[in-house]
Design an enzyme around this catalytic site. Structure first.
Site, PDB file in Angstrom:
ATOM      1  N   GLU A   1     -29.504  47.218  67.488  1.00  0.00           N
ATOM      2  CA  GLU A   1     -29.311  47.803  66.162  1.00  0.00           C
ATOM      3  C   GLU A   1     -27.999  47.294  65.598  1.00  0.00           C
ATOM      4  OE1 GLU A   1     -29.730  52.052  65.958  1.00  0.00           O
ATOM      5  OE2 GLU A   1     -28.342  52.223  64.265  1.00  0.00           O
TER       6      GLU A   1
ATOM      7  N   GLU B   1     -22.213  52.610  57.475  1.00  0.00           N
ATOM      8  CA  GLU B   1     -22.472  54.042  57.571  1.00  0.00           C
ATOM      9  C   GLU B   1     -21.286  54.777  56.963  1.00  0.00           C
ATOM     10  OE1 GLU B   1     -24.796  55.385  61.356  1.00  0.00           O
ATOM     11  OE2 GLU B   1     -23.378  53.827  61.989  1.00  0.00           O
TER      12      GLU B   1
END
Length: 325
Positions: free
Chosen positions: A204, A209
């Site tokens: 990933e 974020e």
């Protein structure tokens, strides 16, 4: 890679962006300044790029959406998690258990991802649309669930949206970029990230974020799995300080090379890592606005102080391939 690599979190003030391209646009061709020193660095922050250990890499655009129309209009995006050949197609759109593909319960999320065709426990589409287009900007909107729809939507506190290109676009190597504003507030968790097209996890790549409780704090992280003998999931990433991230658009990107992964803010490299094992398959893009998190610090669970309505504004999303590839 070492058998155990702790999460590395440190704040960094950003230097002015490298001016080789107009960051307000996504041109058909792009030149990025990249690190070229021997790829033995496991994970590091780049505070100052050494001209003697860098060069410009030429790329050509392979995907672009500047959101002049609804993101679902041309079927370039899918409004739910995909994957899993055994999952009946009808279960994406409603019925008991359909929320499995519309939230990540393991993360403690308190929203459900909806779209106009999703019906939840109802027998007909609810017509809920979290995607708004205004002046060429997409807003993914999270809103408190109306009381009359709480039971229909599996008692989730919020409705929100997710867009993924799984099944429509994926790429091995290259540069992936979003131009956006990062919303804030208790429980607010916007993200732009990549997953392997084969449906496995990890690998990933979290390009961006936001920690909703910490305005101006954004995170860029790589996740991978150690060999079968150990099997543990390892992660390495950094927090970056961007004080105006909630009010001004910035470019956040990642360049995936054969030997390293390089993260960029406004097309300036800010961190890199030698490519861990397992990054073998093409990856697809995901952009979403989650609400509530138990495993990601700085977000928290939604409460009475959380905004009733919050927008993740996105000007564009683009992908480039390296010319040599």
């Amino acid at each position: 890679m070492p058998r155990v690599l702790a999460m590395i979190w440190c704040a960094a003030a950003l230097a002015p962006a490298v001016a080789q391209e107009d960051i307000k646009t996504a041109p058909p061709r792009l030149a990025l300044q990249v690190t070229t020193d021997p790829a033995t660095v496991e994970c590091r922050q780049i505070e100052k790029l050494d001209p003697m250990s860098s060069s410009f890499l030429s790329l050509h655009r392979t995907f672009h959406d500047d959101f002049d129309e609804h993101p679902l209009a041309r079927r370039r995006w899918v409004p739910h998690y995909s994957g899993g050949a055994a999952w009946p197609a009808a279960r994406y759109w409603g019925g008991d258990g359909s929320d499995f593909k519309r939230k990540d319960a393991w993360n403690g999320e308190q929203q459900i991802y909806v779209d106009p065709l999703y019906r939840g426990r109802s027998t007909a589409p609810l017509g809920l649309d979290p995607f708004k287009i205004r002046d060429g900007v997409l807003s993914i909107v999270a809103s408190r669930t109306p009381p009359e729809l709480k039971q229909v939507l599996f008692n989730n506190e919020y409705t929100s949206g997710i867009l993924t290109t799984q099944g429509t676009f994926s790429q091995k190597y290259g540069y992936f970029e979003i131009r956006s504003k990062i919303p804030v507030g208790t429980g607010v968790w916007p993200a732009f990230w990549l997953l392997a097209d084969d449906g496995g996890w990890p690998p990933e790549i979290d390009v961006l974020e936001g920690r909703g409780q910490r305005p101006g704090d954004l995170v860029m992280t790589t996740h991978w799995r150690q060999p079968p003998t150990t099997g543990g999931v390892e992660s390495c990433g950094f927090d970056f300080a961007q004080p105006d991230a909630a009010t001004a658009f910035h470019d956040y990107g990642v360049l995936w090379l054969k030997d390293r992964i390089i993260y960029f803010i406004d097309r300036r490299p800010v961190s890199d890592i030698s490519v861990p094992m397992g990054f073998d398959d093409p990856m697809y893009m995901i952009v979403n606005l989650a609400m509530g998190a138990k495993n990601f610090q700085g977000v928290g669970f939604v409460d009475g102080q959380s905004p009733d309505r919050v927008e993740f504004q996105i000007d564009r999303i683009s992908a480039y391939q390296i010319d040599a590839y």
